[in-house]
Design an enzyme around this catalytic site. Structure first.
Site, short mmCIF file in Angstrom:
data_model
loop_
_atom_site.label_atom_id
_atom_site.label_comp_id
_atom_site.label_asym_id
_atom_site.label_seq_id
_atom_site.Cartn_x
_atom_site.Cartn_y
_atom_site.Cartn_z
N SER A 142 58.40 62.04 47.62
CA SER A 142 59.56 61.60 47.11
C SER A 142 60.47 63.04 47.49
O SER A 142 60.08 63.90 46.83
CB SER A 142 59.68 61.30 45.70
OG SER A 142 61.12 60.86 45.48
N LYS A 168 60.02 59.59 51.35
CA LYS A 168 60.91 58.74 50.70
C LYS A 168 62.07 59.78 50.42
O LYS A 168 62.01 60.99 50.02
CB LYS A 168 60.71 58.23 49.28
CG LYS A 168 61.42 57.94 48.34
CD LYS A 168 60.93 57.25 47.14
CE LYS A 168 61.65 57.71 45.86
NZ LYS A 168 60.92 56.82 44.71
N LYS A 170 65.98 60.55 48.60
CA LYS A 170 66.70 60.10 47.74
C LYS A 170 67.95 60.14 48.28
O LYS A 170 68.75 61.06 49.02
CB LYS A 170 66.83 61.18 46.48
CG LYS A 170 65.59 61.18 45.67
CD LYS A 170 65.36 59.88 44.83
CE LYS A 170 64.21 59.99 43.92
NZ LYS A 170 64.17 58.74 42.88
N ASP A 196 65.84 55.84 48.30
CA ASP A 196 65.98 55.44 46.87
C ASP A 196 67.17 55.99 46.48
O ASP A 196 67.55 57.19 46.40
CB ASP A 196 64.89 56.04 46.05
CG ASP A 196 64.81 55.77 44.58
OD1 ASP A 196 65.60 54.99 44.36
OD2 ASP A 196 64.19 56.27 43.86
N GLU A 221 65.41 51.36 47.99
CA GLU A 221 64.99 51.09 46.58
C GLU A 221 66.28 51.27 45.85
O GLU A 221 66.90 52.24 45.69
CB GLU A 221 63.95 52.04 46.36
CG GLU A 221 63.21 52.21 44.84
CD GLU A 221 62.53 53.38 44.81
OE1 GLU A 221 62.13 54.03 45.78
OE2 GLU A 221 62.03 53.63 43.64
N ASP A 246 63.02 49.17 41.58
CA ASP A 246 62.40 50.06 40.60
C ASP A 246 62.98 49.73 39.16
O ASP A 246 62.47 48.87 38.48
CB ASP A 246 62.67 51.41 41.06
CG ASP A 246 62.12 52.47 40.35
OD1 ASP A 246 61.47 52.06 39.00
OD2 ASP A 246 62.10 53.58 40.60
N LYS A 270 55.89 50.91 38.13
CA LYS A 270 55.63 52.08 37.48
C LYS A 270 55.09 51.64 36.01
O LYS A 270 55.88 51.04 35.36
CB LYS A 270 56.90 52.91 37.25
CG LYS A 270 57.46 53.73 38.52
CD LYS A 270 58.59 54.44 38.09
CE LYS A 270 59.32 55.12 39.47
NZ LYS A 270 60.58 55.53 39.24
N GLY A 298 56.33 56.88 40.99
CA GLY A 298 55.91 58.16 40.27
C GLY A 298 56.95 58.28 39.35
O GLY A 298 58.30 58.09 39.44
#
Ligand code: OSB
Ligand code: MG
Length: 383
Positions: A142, A168, A170, A196, A221, A246, A270, A298
């Site tokens: 991430s 991934k 952000k 995400d 996400e 998520d 998660k 995570g």
């Protein structure tokens, strides 16, 4: 086999991050982590120790929980119930706490510690307990929001060099299309890539987010606020890239509803967010039955949570790479002697008894900022 909780220790540790981690909800440079240790006695009176990691962040920025609040609710509300429940095993923890609303991360940490102790007592690995079939799992990373595209590309290249099989990124409004285009250009068309948003967009952003379609992302996400299930369903119809939830997924029944409404094309699981590893398994099973791909998220875990996540992600429905990176992605030194590493882009699923880690006690003591012990009568002692 059931156990009596003899004693609980709540330990706070301070763990600096190797580099700042910025998301649409804020920037972190260190983690203040709550660890739970339980000492369980079996029927013959022998004591076994187990550890759990609470994934709550310092502030209620990702979800309503935060680490001080998690510690408070454990001491004053969860533990009194759990201690009163009599002899228990891990599967009894969630039912014993069900009358208390919310606080899934606090509840999950308690269940996790009991599970670790129980597995150690039985000499069973978490992977065996779960019925996990794979011995290694693909590792994704991430990547936070960066101030410039140059800095972002340098970071991504470093992770590609480390071998991560999936990136991934952000995103947030103002740091999305251009950044995704640049990363896609760097990593080439074949490297699995997803984004995400951590709830940073609005329902009216559908046509903007559809501009990401041309970059062939695995998923977007959590673009919208966590309670906006219908909004996610509308986005899923408007955007070709699959919508993954998520923050919105907090239970098996809520996940079933989101799937039925067309809001959840892929699920991020998660364990902390859903109240524990056992609920995480139930969500996994639901998603398998509904044909929804899942992957393991995570929360910048230490070696305790990372080991458990690696075993969970070895279940067959986890068909996409998880955010289970090497310990060194976030921490210069871990609190375990067997930190998660990656080899050819994969993490080896732990096979030792318990959740699959061995604590580095000296280093754990060195990073501890406070520690309290709670006995069966609820008496709290500062250590
Ligand atoms: O949204 O997945 C998220 C970290 C903290 C809170 C929320 C999220 C994350 C991450 C990091 O993306 C995942 C990791 O531990 O590698
Ligand atoms: Mg997320």
């Amino acid at each position: 086999m059931t156990f009596t909780i003899e004693r609980v220790e709540l330990r706070r540790i301070a763990m600096p991050l190797v580099s700042p981690f910025r998301t649409s909800f804020g920037s972190q440079t260190a983690r203040d982590i709550l660890l739970v240790r339980v000492d369980l006695a079996d029927a013959s009176g022998s004591i076994v120790e187990g550890w759990g990691e609470c994934v709550a962040l310092s502030e209620p920025s990702y979800s309503p929980e935060y680490v001080d609040g998690a510690q408070h609710v454990i001491v004053h509300h969860l533990l009194p119930r759990l201690m009163a429940a009599g002899p228990i095993e891990a599967a009894d923890v969630s039912p014993a706490l069900a009358k208390l609303h919310g606080h899934p991360m606090a509840k999950a940490a308690l269940e996790m510690a009991v599970l670790d102790a129980q597995l150690r007592a039985n000499g069973t690995s978490f992977a065996t307990f779960l019925g996990a079939e794979r011995t290694r799992i693909p590792s994704g990373v991430s990547v936070g929001i960066h101030d410039s595209i140059d800095e972002l590309l340098t970071a991504v290249q470093g992770y590609v060099d480390d071998g991560y099989v999936r990136i991934k990124l952000k995103i947030e409004p103002g740091s999305d299309i251009e950044q995704v285009a640049a990363v896609r250009d760097l990593i080439g068309p074949d490297t699995p890539f997803q984004v995400d948003a951590n709830t940073a967009y609005r329902r009216t952003d559908g046509s903007h987010l559809a501009r990401l379609d041309e970059f062939h992302l695995l998923l977007i996400e959590q673009p919208l606020p966590e309670d906006d299930i219908i909004g996610h369903a509308r986005l899923a119809a408007e955007v070709e890239t699959p919508i993954c939830l998520d923050e919105s997924l907090v239970s098996t029944s809520g996940t079933a509803d989101a799937i039925d409404l067309g809001a959840c094309e892929i699920a991020n699981i998660k364990p902390g967010r859903v109240g524990g590893y056992l609920e995480a398994v139930r969500i996994h099973d639901l998603c398998v039955a509904r044909g929804v791909p899942v992957w393991c998220g995570g929360m910048l875990e230490t070696g305790i949570g990372r080991a458990a996540n690696a075993a969970l992600a070895a279940l067959p429905g986890f068909t996409l790479p998880g955010d289970i990176s090497a310990s060194t992605r976030f921490y210069a030194r871990d609190i375990v002697t067997d930190p998660i590493t990656i080899t050819n882009g994969h993490v080896t699923v732990p096979t030792t008894a318990g959740l699959g880690f061995d604590l580095d006690r000296d280093f754990l003591d060195a990073v501890t900022t406070s520690c309290i012990s709670i006995d069966q009568r609820g008496t709290v002692t500062e250590l």
